[in-house]
Design an enzyme around this catalytic site. Structure first.
Site: not given
Length: 672
Positions: A191-193
Site C-alpha cells: 500500500h505504499h507503492c
C-alpha cells in the site's frame, strides 16, 4: 508433483484425532457448504524475497523488519483460527501459479515503465550484492527496500496468489466452491507503492493490481479499499487519483490525453480509498514528513472530480471501553463513507444503463496492533486485538449490501510475531462473522503461539497436565509450520511430527477436480477442512514393552512438569480454565447463527445521493438447516447482534479536504 499441503493435511488429521471438541462440533457442522467458507490463500513464493546484503553488521540486520519470517507468523495466526473453527476455512496454495510482472492488470496500474524497470533492477541485483554494493538506486531508502533476482519470483507468486483469491470469490474451481471471502497471506506489502515509485517495503500495489484483475476478468466496476494499517497507504491513495483521471507525478507534463489542468476522463473501475492510520507515523512522521504528505494523509473528499477518499487519524485510548467509543463515533465513519461511495456508483451506472459490480478490499496491516514492537509503533498509537474482528465484520456487512458479499483481504504491514499472529487470528475470526473471545488474545496465549516463530522451536518435553493453553498452542504451531514446505528452507529443524504416523492416516479432504490437471495453469490445491470425517485412530507404542496405548485427547494428556524448562513461566490456572471453556462453548448453534447473518442484502439504487448512511445485518436464516436446535431467544439475540448502529453524523472528524501531491520519507525511522 506432490501436493504442497500434504504435511498440513497429515498434521490436521492428528489435531482432529487429539481434540474431541473439534470432532463433535464439526460433525454437526458437516453440512456447511463451500460457499459459506472463507478461502485462505498461501503464497509460498513470498519467501523468496529476502535481504541479501550479507556483509552488513548484525545491528543493521536487526533493523530489517520486512522479512520472510513474517509469513510464518501469519501461518500461525491462520492455524489458530482453524483450530477454533476448522469447518469454516478452505486453504489454497498458490505454489503452482506465477504471473508476469508485465501482466496487463499490472501495467494498467503501474504504467508501462515501472514494471520493466523493476525487473531490470532485480535481475541486476545479484551482481551488485556479490560486489558488496547496495543493490537499489541511491534515490531509494535502502533501509526499507531491498532486491535480489529472487524478488522476481516472489512478486510473480504474489500476483498469482492475488489472482487465485479473486478467482476463488468470483468463479471458484467449480460452482460448488465459489466463496465470497478470501484472505491472502502475501509479502512484500503493497500500500505504499505509488504508480511508478516504490516506498515503505512496497514494490507493487497489491490492492490495485487485484482490483484491476477483477475488473478485467469479472467485470468489477467499483471497489472500496478499507485500510487499517498503522501507516497511511499513500501509494494506494495516489493511484486512486490516477484512476480518477489525474496525471501521476511520475508522468511528463506534456503526456497526451490530459487537459490543461492535468485531468482526463476517469475510466472504470472506480476505486474509493478509506483509511484509518496514525498521522504521526510514516509517511507523515514528525521530523521527516513534508507538508504535502500530511495533507495527503488528511484528505477527505467524496464524489468530487471522480475522487472518493476518506482518512481518519488514530486517537489515544486507555481502556477497551474508551476504544469502543472511538470506534463507534470516529473510525466506523469509514463504512458510512464507503457505503456512500457504493450508493453513488449504483446511481451513476444505472443512469448509463450499465451493470454495477462491487468489491470490498481490505488492506490488512497489523502494525497498529497492541502487540506491535515499539520501534515500529514509536508514537504509541494502537488498537486492541479485538478491533480486527470488529472491523472485519463491518466490512462483511458493507459487502453484503453492495457487493454480493465479495470481500478480498490482503496482508499488508505487521512486523512483530505477536502482532501478525494475533492480528491474523482475530481478522480471520471476523472474516467468518464469528465472535472474538478476549482470552484468545491475552498476552499469555499469544506468547505461547509465537514460540513457533523461533527457528529452533521444539515442542515442550514436558507440560503441566491441565495446561490447556500450552498444549493447544503446540497444536497451532505444528499446523502453522506445516502449511508451507518452503519454511523448511529457512528453518531446517522444523519438526512436523507427522512422519511416524503419516502412512496410517488416510486423507479426508475434499479436492477440486482441477487438481488432476497438469501444467503451469494448474488450479491451486484446495483443502476443505472438514474434521467431521472419521480418521484412523492414532495409537502409541510404549518403548520396550510391546504395549499399544489408546489415543488420548490432547487437552487431557497427563504430562509431568519440568522445573528446569522455561523458568520464568507462571501457570495461570484460572486463565486455563476460562480458555478451555471458550473452546468447549463453541457450538453449531453459535457458528450457524453468525453465518446466517451473511445473507446477501439486495439493494436498489437510491433515488438520490445519500446524506447519511445507516445499515443493518439481515435477519434471514438461510443456514437455519445447519442448527440442531435453536431456541427463539437465540434468534432474537442473533438479530440484536446483527444491528450496526454507527451513524455518519456521530463522527468527530474535523479534517480538511485537500488536493495535493505526494512525497516520500523513510519508514524505518533512520535518516538517509
Amino acid at each position: 508433483m506432490p501436493d504442497p499441503l500434504d504435511n498440513f493435511y497429515r498434521q490436521f488429521q492428528l489435531f482432529v484425532q487429539n481434540n474431541p471438541n473439534v470432532i463433535s462440533a464439526a460433525r454437526a457442522a458437516a453440512q456447511i457448504p463451500e460457499s459459506a467458507k472463507a478461502v485462505v490463500v498461501l503464497s509460498p513464493y513470498s519467501l523468496e524475497h529476502s535481504f541479501s546484503r550479507d556483509w552488513v553488521s548484525k545491528s543493521y540486520l536487526k533493523t530489517i523488519v520486512e522479512r520472510p519470517e513474517r509469513l510464518l507468523a501469519s501461518s500461525l495466526g491462520i492455524s489458530a483460527a482453524i483450530t477454533m473453527y476448522p469447518a469454516l476455512y478452505t486453504l489454497k496454495s498458490s505454489d503452482r501459479k506465477k504471473s508476469s510482472i508485465l501482466s496487463p492488470h499490472v501495467l494498467k496500474v503501474h504504467g508501462k515503465d515501472w514494471p520493466p524497470e523493476l525487473l531490470r533492477l532485480c535481475k541486476g541485483a545479484d551482481a551488485k550484492l556479490a560486489a558488496q554494493e547496495v543493490e537499489v538506486p541511491d534515490s531509494w531508502n535502502a533501509g526499507d527496500i531491498y532486491l535480489s533476482s529472487k524478488t522476481v519470483e516472489a512478486l510473480q507468486g504474489s500476483i498469482g496468489a492475488l489472482e487465485t483469491a479473486i478467482d476463488s470469490i468470483f468463479e471458484g474451481p467449480s460452482v460448488e466452491h465459489v466463496s465470497n471471502r478470501a484472505f491472502v497471506a502475501v509479502r512484500p506489502p503493497g500500500h505504499h507503492c505509488h504508480v511508478a515509485t516504490p516506498s515503505g517495503f512496497c514494490l507493487l500495489n497489491n490492492a490495485h493490481v487485484s482490483i484491476e484483475y477483477a475488473k478485467d476478468r469479472f467485470g468489477v466496476t467499483h471497489a472500496a479499499i478499507l485500510d487499517f494499517d498503522l501507516h497511511h497507504g499513500d501509494g494506494t491513495q495516489d493511484i486512486c487519483w490516477k484512476r480518477a483521471g489525474f496525471r501521476p507525478d511520475e508522468e511528463d507534463e506534456d503526456s497526451p490525453g490530459y487537459d490543461s489542468f492535468g485531468k482526463k476522463f476517469a475510466d472504470l473501475p472506480r476505486v474509493g480509498y478509506f483509511s484509518m492510520h496514525d498521522i504521526n507515523s510514516f509517511p507523515t512522521e514528525s521530523g521527516y514528513a513534508t507538508k504535502e504528505n500530511v495533507k495527503n494523509a488528511s484528505t477527505c473528499i467524496m464524489d468530487a472530480h471522480d475522487v472518493n477518499i476518506w482518512n481518519v487519524h488514530l486517537s489515544p485510548w486507555e481502556t477497551e471501553e474508551e476504544f469502543a467509543r472511538l470506534y463507534h463515533t470516529k473510525y466506523r465513519s469509514l463504512f458510512a463513507k464507503a457505503d456512500e461511495f457504493f450508493k453513488q456508483g449504483k446511481i451513476e451506472m444505472a443512469a448509463q444503463n450499465k451493470p454495477f459490480k462491487g468489491l470490498v478490499v481490505i488492506s490488512a496491516g497489523f502494525d497498529a496492533s497492541e502487540f506491535e514492537q515499539t520501534s515500529m509503533q514509536r508514537h504509541g498509537m494502537n488498537v486492541p486485538t479485538s478491533f480486527y474482528t470488529t472491523f472485519t465484520k463491518d466490512a462483511l456487512r458493507l459487502a453484503q449490501m453492495h457487493c454480493h458479499g465479495k470481500v478480498l483481504s490482503i496482508m499488508e504491514g505487521g512486523y512483530s510475531d505477536k502482532a501478525i499472529t494475533s492480528g491474523v487470528f482475530a481478522h480471520l475470526i471476523g472474516l467468518q462473522n464469528q465472535n472474538w473471545i478476549k482470552e484468545w488474545g491475552s498476552e499469555h496465549v499469544v506468547k505461547e503461539i509465537v514460540r513457533g516463530c523461533k527457528s529452533n522451536w521444539k515442542p515442550y518435553k514436558t507440560k503441566r497436565a491441565r495446561d490447556v493453553i500450552r498444549i493447544w498452542a503446540e497444536e497451532v504451531i505444528k499446523l502453522g509450520r506445516a502449511m508451507i514446505p518452503g519454511f523448511e528452507m529457512f528453518f531446517q529443524d522444523i519438526p512436523l511430527n507427522v512422519k511416524a504416523t503419516a502412512t496410517n492416516i488416510a486423507p479426508r479432504f475434499t479436492r477440486s477436480r482441477a487438481q488432476t490437471t497438469k501444467g503451469p495453469s494448474h488450479e491451486p490445491p484446495l483443502a476443505t477442512l472438514d474434521p467431521s470425517k472419521e480418521a484412523a485412530p492414532r495409537h502409541r507404542r510404549i518403548e520396550g514393552t510391546g504395549v499399544t496405548q489408546e489415543p488420548v485427547p490432547f487437552a487431557q494428556e497427563e504430562l509431568p512438569s519440568d522445573d528446569n524448562e522455561d523458568e520464568d513461566y507462571v501457570y495461570d490456572e484460572e486463565l486455563n480454565k476460562t480458555f478451555n471453556r471458550t473452546v468447549e462453548d463453541i457450538t453449531i448453534d453459535d457458528i450457524s447463527r453468525h453465518l446466517e447473518t451473511l445473507d446477501i442484502i439486495e439493494q436498489q439504487p437510491p433515488p438520490a445521493p445519500a446524506t447519511q448512511s445507516k445499515y443493518k445485518v439481515p435477519s434471514k436464516t438461510t443456514t437455519q438447516h445447519l442448527r440442531s436446535s435453536v431456541r427463539p431467544q437465540q434468534l432474537a439475540n442473533s438479530n440484536t447482534h446483527a444491528n450496526l448502529n454507527g451513524n455518519a453524523e456521530d463522527s468527530d472528524i474535523s479534517m480538511v479536504s485537500h488536493i495535493s501531491t505526494r512525497n516520500h520519507t523513510t519508514r524505518s525511522g533512520a535518516r538517509w
